[in-house]
Design an enzyme around this catalytic site. Structure first.
Site, short mmCIF file in Angstrom:
data_model
loop_
_atom_site.label_atom_id
_atom_site.label_comp_id
_atom_site.label_asym_id
_atom_site.label_seq_id
_atom_site.Cartn_x
_atom_site.Cartn_y
_atom_site.Cartn_z
N LYS A 79 0.70 -1.19 0.40
CA LYS A 79 -0.06 0.10 -0.02
C LYS A 79 0.79 1.24 -0.05
CE LYS A 79 -3.66 2.49 2.58
NZ LYS A 79 -3.83 2.77 3.98
N HIS B 94 -5.74 2.00 14.53
CA HIS B 94 -6.28 0.61 14.06
C HIS B 94 -5.12 -0.30 14.50
CE1 HIS B 94 -3.67 2.08 10.78
NE2 HIS B 94 -3.54 0.85 10.33
N ASP C 208 -3.41 -3.62 12.31
CA ASP C 208 -3.16 -4.42 11.06
C ASP C 208 -4.09 -5.68 11.03
OD1 ASP C 208 -2.23 -1.86 10.26
OD2 ASP C 208 0.03 -2.86 10.04
N HIS D 204 -1.93 1.76 16.02
CA HIS D 204 -1.26 2.73 15.89
C HIS D 204 -2.03 3.79 14.97
CE1 HIS D 204 -1.04 -0.42 12.80
NE2 HIS D 204 -0.73 0.70 12.03
#
Length: 335
Positions: free
Chosen positions: A202, A221, A223, A277
């Site tokens: 990404k 969030h 991962d 994070h």
């Protein structure tokens, strides 16, 4: 198909010095209010070339258990491979809008791959100050080159070269993390798909924001991946949540930032912690980052490893197909 990109919104917002209301976070999220400014504990930095393998394993295990995040230096990826990856990514985002839109994902697409701004359900309709480009870079059967930009012309070569080097780093990390659980070196990698493990790149593009005190580049969030390996640019923005505070993660030139993802927490039955994070933005400068999410194939079943579960330590997570996990996470459905 014209996209309402953050890059375009940023361009029109800068002169006015305001941002659209959908980008203004609640007070409990606003960086100006929630970022800690006292003593900042530093995310561990680990020298991956350390010949003392027991020490290396211990440091990686401690960082993954206590922080869920660490930075690695002397990882073996040449600096020019990293700078070339960054250069072509930056050049793509500087192309005219119509060129970038050739790689846009269609609104009804089930695939995450492609260029755009919208990613998942946002609470209260809020938006993140970021555009992105997603595409798989490994293994070859998972690559769909329609999402790989043809401009700049060196884009493909730079990404393929980085993918080649990254596999050695990933294998070393999985090996150390497996040994840290008292398991064989290949256990974790096999549990997330072995040679079918997906490397999903990404590119995050966070344009200058006139009100960085109010907006977030990416909201808090963890991962979904097993591990995320990230290259940032030099503009500060990555933050980690620890001890009830948000702390800046210091930029280290040529370091790779490693995030423990949800699947690794699940497999380890909670020994390794997926890191919470987020990303802040900058008023003057564009921030960019290049995370690669190491993800199981969609039909891979992931759950706590049986070797780690017993009466004293029961399974703390459900076992399910990775595709089902992703669906629940993106749609904010309890797992």
């Amino acid at each position: 198909m014209e996209l309402k990109t953050v890059q375009a919104i940023a361009f029109s917002s800068m002169s006015a010095g305001i941002i659209p209301p959908e980008f203004i976070r609640s007070e409990k999220e606003q960086p100006a209010i929630t970022t800690f400014h006292g003593y900042i504990p530093q995310v561990p930095t680990i020298d991956l070339s350390d010949p003392d393998e027991e020490k290396l394993t211990r440091l990686i295990v401690e960082a993954s258990s206590e922080w869920g995040m660490f930075q690695i230096v002397n990882h073996g990826i040449p600096s020019d491979v990293i700078s070339n990856l960054q250069k072509v990514g930056k050049e793509f985002f500087e192309l005219p809008q119509e060129e970038k839109e050739l790689y846009a994902k269609s609104p009804d697409s089930k695939s995450i791959q492609g260029y755009g701004s919208k990613l998942q359900k946002e609470v209260e309709g809020k938006k993140a100050w970021v555009d992105h480009l997603f595409h798989n870079i490994w293994p070859p059967p998972a690559i769909d080159y329609q999402f790989w930009p043809k401009k700049p012309p060196t884009y493909r070569a730079a990404n393929e070269e980085y993918a080649k080097w990254l596999q050695g780093v990933a294998d070393k990390l999985f090996g150390r993390l497996s040994l840290g659980l008292g398991l064989g070196e290949g256990t974790l990698k096999e549990s997330v798909g072995g040679d079918e493990l997906l490397y999903l790149l990404k590119i995050n593009y966070y344009p200058p924001c006139p009100r960085p005190d109010l907006a977030l580049g990416v909201v808090a969030h963890t991962d979904m991946s097993a591990i995320t390996i990230l290259i940032p640019n030099e503009v500060q923005g990555l933050q980690v949540f620890r001890d009830d505070h948000w702390f800046d993660v210091k930029y280290i030139s040529n370091a790779l930032v490693i995030h423990v993802g949800d699947q690794l927490e699940i497999l380890s039955n909670g020994k390794y912690k997926a890191v919470l994070h987020r990303t802040t933005v900058n008023k003057e400068k564009t921030r960019m980052s290049w995370p690669v999410f190491l993800e199981p194939p969609s039909d891979q079943v992931v759950g706590p490893l049986p070797q780690l579960v017993n009466e004293e330590n029961p399974a703390r997570y459900k076992t399910k197909k990775y595709s089902d996990y992703v669906y629940c996470k993106l749609n904010k459905i309890p797992q």
